[in-house]
Design a protein around this motif. Structure first.
Motif, PDB file in Angstrom:
ATOM      1  N   ALA A   1       0.693  -1.009   0.137  1.00 15.05           N
ATOM      2  CA  ALA A   1       0.400   0.257   0.359  1.00 15.05           C
ATOM      3  C   ALA A   1       0.823   1.696  -0.141  1.00 15.05           C
ATOM      4  O   ALA A   1       0.726   2.757  -0.514  1.00 15.05           O
ATOM      5  CB  ALA A   1      -1.016  -0.064   1.153  1.00 15.05           C
ATOM      6  N   ILE A   2       2.151   1.389   0.695  1.00 12.08           N
ATOM      7  CA  ILE A   2       2.767   2.320   1.013  1.00 12.08           C
ATOM      8  C   ILE A   2       3.413   2.727  -0.500  1.00 12.08           C
ATOM      9  O   ILE A   2       4.135   3.795  -0.800  1.00 12.08           O
ATOM     10  CB  ILE A   2       3.603   2.317   2.124  1.00 12.08           C
ATOM     11  CG1 ILE A   2       4.464   1.293   2.059  1.00 12.08           C
ATOM     12  CG2 ILE A   2       2.697   3.023   3.267  1.00 12.08           C
ATOM     13  CD1 ILE A   2       5.512   1.679   2.939  1.00 12.08           C
ATOM     14  N   ARG A   3       3.638   1.448  -1.335  1.00 10.68           N
ATOM     15  CA  ARG A   3       4.113   1.949  -2.745  1.00 10.68           C
ATOM     16  C   ARG A   3       3.210   2.256  -3.880  1.00 10.68           C
ATOM     17  O   ARG A   3       3.391   2.115  -4.860  1.00 10.68           O
ATOM     18  CB  ARG A   3       4.717   0.348  -3.085  1.00 10.68           C
ATOM     19  CG  ARG A   3       6.149   0.260  -2.633  1.00 10.68           C
ATOM     20  CD  ARG A   3       7.189   1.318  -3.100  1.00 10.68           C
ATOM     21  NE  ARG A   3       7.156   1.068  -4.675  1.00 10.68           N
ATOM     22  CZ  ARG A   3       7.909  -0.304  -4.976  1.00 10.68           C
ATOM     23  NH1 ARG A   3       8.556  -1.238  -5.065  1.00 10.68           N
ATOM     24  NH2 ARG A   3       7.702  -0.368  -6.372  1.00 10.68           N
ATOM     25  N   GLY A   4       1.877   2.938  -2.984  1.00 10.56           N
ATOM     26  CA  GLY A   4       0.837   2.716  -4.064  1.00 10.56           C
ATOM     27  C   GLY A   4      -0.162   1.394  -5.051  1.00 10.56           C
ATOM     28  O   GLY A   4      -1.208   2.122  -5.216  1.00 10.56           O
ATOM     29  N   ALA A   5       0.050   0.556  -4.102  1.00 13.42           N
ATOM     30  CA  ALA A   5      -0.056  -0.439  -5.180  1.00 13.42           C
ATOM     31  C   ALA A   5      -1.626  -0.678  -4.940  1.00 13.42           C
ATOM     32  O   ALA A   5      -2.013  -0.305  -4.067  1.00 13.42           O
ATOM     33  CB  ALA A   5       0.924  -1.933  -4.757  1.00 13.42           C
ATOM     34  N   ASP A   6      -2.475  -1.100  -5.785  1.00 19.77           N
ATOM     35  CA  ASP A   6      -3.788  -1.762  -5.750  1.00 19.77           C
ATOM     36  C   ASP A   6      -4.330  -2.767  -4.562  1.00 19.77           C
ATOM     37  O   ASP A   6      -4.171  -3.329  -5.212  1.00 19.77           O
ATOM     38  CB  ASP A   6      -4.503  -1.924  -6.917  1.00 19.77           C
ATOM     39  CG  ASP A   6      -6.102  -2.057  -6.605  1.00 19.77           C
ATOM     40  OD1 ASP A   6      -6.680  -2.089  -5.812  1.00 19.77           O
ATOM     41  OD2 ASP A   6      -6.529  -1.396  -8.487  1.00 19.77           O
ATOM     42  N   VAL A   7      -4.118  -2.569  -3.701  1.00 24.34           N
ATOM     43  CA  VAL A   7      -5.221  -4.398  -3.190  1.00 24.34           C
ATOM     44  C   VAL A   7      -6.153  -4.484  -1.973  1.00 24.34           C
ATOM     45  O   VAL A   7      -6.294  -3.155  -1.038  1.00 24.34           O
ATOM     46  CB  VAL A   7      -2.963  -3.841  -2.054  1.00 24.34           C
ATOM     47  CG1 VAL A   7      -2.561  -2.995  -0.576  1.00 24.34           C
ATOM     48  CG2 VAL A   7      -2.836  -5.245  -0.950  1.00 24.34           C
ATOM     49  N   LEU A   8      -5.950  -5.748  -1.463  1.00 24.59           N
ATOM     50  CA  LEU A   8      -7.483  -5.400  -0.896  1.00 24.59           C
ATOM     51  C   LEU A   8      -7.002  -6.289   0.226  1.00 24.59           C
ATOM     52  O   LEU A   8      -6.833  -7.735  -1.015  1.00 24.59           O
ATOM     53  CB  LEU A   8      -8.101  -6.094  -2.155  1.00 24.59           C
ATOM     54  CG  LEU A   8      -9.911  -6.912  -1.665  1.00 24.59           C
ATOM     55  CD1 LEU A   8     -10.278  -5.631  -0.558  1.00 24.59           C
ATOM     56  CD2 LEU A   8     -10.716  -6.601  -2.972  1.00 24.59           C
ATOM     57  N   LEU A   9      -6.796  -6.183   0.970  1.00 24.31           N
ATOM     58  CA  LEU A   9      -6.963  -8.079   1.776  1.00 24.31           C
ATOM     59  C   LEU A   9      -8.172  -8.135   2.820  1.00 24.31           C
ATOM     60  O   LEU A   9      -8.866  -7.190   3.045  1.00 24.31           O
ATOM     61  CB  LEU A   9      -6.469  -6.563   3.326  1.00 24.31           C
ATOM     62  CG  LEU A   9      -5.728  -7.865   4.651  1.00 24.31           C
ATOM     63  CD1 LEU A   9      -4.318  -8.732   4.083  1.00 24.31           C
ATOM     64  CD2 LEU A   9      -4.981  -6.396   5.745  1.00 24.31           C
ATOM     65  N   PHE A  10      -8.192  -9.428   2.875  1.00 23.54           N
ATOM     66  CA  PHE A  10      -9.548 -10.250   3.352  1.00 23.54           C
ATOM     67  C   PHE A  10      -8.781 -11.465   5.217  1.00 23.54           C
ATOM     68  O   PHE A  10      -7.982 -11.864   4.439  1.00 23.54           O
ATOM     69  CB  PHE A  10     -10.236 -11.485   2.020  1.00 23.54           C
ATOM     70  CG  PHE A  10     -10.172 -10.150   1.365  1.00 23.54           C
ATOM     71  CD1 PHE A  10     -12.066 -10.420   0.725  1.00 23.54           C
ATOM     72  CD2 PHE A  10      -9.391 -10.157  -0.062  1.00 23.54           C
ATOM     73  CE1 PHE A  10     -12.266 -10.251  -0.505  1.00 23.54           C
ATOM     74  CE2 PHE A  10      -9.832 -10.155  -1.349  1.00 23.54           C
ATOM     75  CZ  PHE A  10     -11.463 -10.110  -1.314  1.00 23.54           C
ATOM     76  N   ASP A  11     -10.009 -10.979   5.307  1.00 20.54           N
ATOM     77  CA  ASP A  11      -9.708 -12.143   6.668  1.00 20.54           C
ATOM     78  C   ASP A  11     -10.671 -12.892   7.013  1.00 20.54           C
ATOM     79  O   ASP A  11     -11.319 -11.700   6.768  1.00 20.54           O
ATOM     80  CB  ASP A  11      -8.802 -11.566   7.393  1.00 20.54           C
ATOM     81  CG  ASP A  11      -8.320 -12.723   8.910  1.00 20.54           C
ATOM     82  OD1 ASP A  11      -7.172 -12.576   8.505  1.00 20.54           O
ATOM     83  OD2 ASP A  11      -8.912 -13.429   9.691  1.00 20.54           O
ATOM     84  N   GLU A  12     -10.792 -13.660   7.630  1.00 24.71           N
ATOM     85  CA  GLU A  12     -11.932 -14.615   8.042  1.00 24.71           C
ATOM     86  C   GLU A  12     -12.859 -13.997   9.043  1.00 24.71           C
ATOM     87  O   GLU A  12     -14.076 -14.160   9.542  1.00 24.71           O
ATOM     88  CB  GLU A  12     -12.448 -16.010   7.528  1.00 24.71           C
ATOM     89  CG  GLU A  12     -11.566 -16.641   8.712  1.00 24.71           C
ATOM     90  CD  GLU A  12     -11.316 -18.388   8.675  1.00 24.71           C
ATOM     91  OE1 GLU A  12     -12.414 -19.332   9.071  1.00 24.71           O
ATOM     92  OE2 GLU A  12     -10.587 -18.669   8.566  1.00 24.71           O
TER      93      GLU A  12
END
Ligand SMILES: Cc1cc2nc3c(=O)[nH]c(=O)nc-3n(C[C@H](O)[C@H](O)[C@H](O)COP(=O)(O)OP(=O)(O)OC[C@H]3O[C@@H](n4cnc5c(N)ncnc54)[C@H](O)[C@@H]3O)c2cc1C
Length: 356
Positions: A25-36
């Motif tokens: 994220a701090i590199r500007g990536a398009d990131v989505l985190l999941f946890d159950e």
């Protein structure tokens, strides 16, 4: 050839998935985190002792260089995200059954270039006045940290959100979607979420996810116990590890002890071990009478037979990345950086073996 701005889904908000999400994220990536589960660190991370160290490593083992790199990475983290380590305490005292063995331990680590010091009994007693029988000598490992791993995972996630990442808790990933030999997304409760890259950071649960697409990861599960004791006063100032006890104290004075898991029966189940350990604690330390066992939790450590973690793209499915292994708390900041460099820059480090 990777995409310029890939959509990245990370499965698992344990210490590894959270660290990777933050670094991306701090590199500007398009990131989505999941946890159950509803919050970061709900897996084995929430049951870890939280000792960041090299003193338990063996200088001749291949993991040693990795551990040292990982400790150095914590210094970068402290500079970049100081709040993540604000509650951490530094330094540990380690001793063996005999003074000779303790001296050997100090010597081994001194020769390896670690910042350790052999302390005499008088100094150990002064530093840890509640030790009933201070050892003749102990090794002080200055750069070790004692931290709350779930809290660190939470700080990573908060910083990742602030940097533009998205997070979905209470969302179990039921499968990884693939087509023509590459990843296309993941399946969750309300359908498929498209992704160009999927990072499997689901701890020991990666086996089930990978098996669905015919991949055997080789991760094994190694259970261990985290015992927590209510305590109203400061008792120990550093992590203490002697032959009978490995103990530290959290900021709210809770005492934490790590133990081997034996079985789930009555005699050697977690609760019984927790109560027996309290008796040992009373023999070793001047404890307030009010100390009681608060919980005895089993954590499933994801491990490989060679003691090393695995990090990298799987050869079988394009875009499927694996980050798993022990000791995750020590390695998290380093794994976060290395994974990000590999995913975004195609720069691979040979510090950690790639999955097969
Ligand atoms: C008693 C004990 C003491 C320890 N002490 C230390 C120590 O001092 N230092 C150290 O470095 N390590 C220690 N460890 C090991 C450390 O806990 C692990 O190496 C580390 O926490 C692993 O982190 P992880 O992110 O890989 O796994 P996890 O914390 O298990 O994270 C995986 C996450 O994935 C989520 N998940 C799984 N499947 C799915 C799915 N299908 N969909 C969505 N989410 C999913 C889980 O909910 C979980 O939050 C200890 C472990 C124990 C048990």
């Amino acid at each position: 050839m990777r995409l310029k701005n890939p959509k990245i889904a990370v499965i698992g908000a344990g210490i590894l998935g959270s660290a990777i999400t933050y670094s991306l994220a701090i590199r500007g990536a398009d990131v989505l985190l999941f946890d159950e589960y509803p919050e970061p660190g709900s897996g084995v991370t929430g049951r870890a002792f939280g000792w960041v160290n090299v003193i338990n490593g063996t200088p001749t083992h291949s993991s040693y260089t990795l551990w040292r790199e990982a400790i150095a990475e914590y210094q970068h983290l402290e500079a970049a995200l100081p709040e993540a380590l604000s509650g951490a305490r530094s330094g540990s005292l380690v001793w063996r059954a005999t003074p000779e063995e303790t001296e050997q331990l100090a010597d081994l680590h001194e020769r390896a270039g670690d910042d350790v010091q052999l302390l005499k009994r008088s100094v150990v007693s002064e530093w840890e006045p509640r030790l009933r029988r201070a050892p003749e000598c102990a090794v002080f490992s200055r750069n070790d940290l004692a931290l709350d791993p779930a809290r660190l995972a939470g700080s990573y996630v908060a910083a990742a959100l602030a940097a533009g990442a998205s997070v979905r808790f209470n969302e179990k990933v039921t499968s990884i979607e693939t087509a023509n030999g590459r990843v296309t997304g993941i399946r969750v409760s309300d359908g498929i979420v498209n992704a160009d890259i999927v990072v499997m950071a689901a701890g020991s649960a990666i086996n089930a996810l990978a098996a669905e697409i015919g991949i055997h990861t080789g991760v094994e599960t190694s259970p261990a116990l985290l015992l927590r004791y209510n305590c109203s006063l400061p008792v120990v100032n550093r992590i203490l590890r002697g032959p009978r006890l490995e103990i530290r104290q959290a900021g709210d004075n809770t005492l934490l002890v790590a133990k081997s898991y034996v079985e789930n029966g009555v005699e050697n189940g977690p609760q019984a071990i927790g109560l027996r350990t309290l008796a040992v604690m009373r023999e070793e330390l001047d404890l307030p009478d009010s100390v009681t066992l608060a919980s005895a939790a089993v954590g499933k450590r994801p491990v490989f037979a060679d003691g090393l973690p695995r990090l990298g793209f799987l050869p079988h499915v394009d875009g499927l990345y694996v980050a798993v292994g022990h000791p995750g708390v020590i390695l998290a900041p380093l794994i976060g950086r290395l994974a990000t460099e590999e995913i975004l820059d195609e720069r691979r480090s040979d510090l950690i073996p790639a999955p097969k």
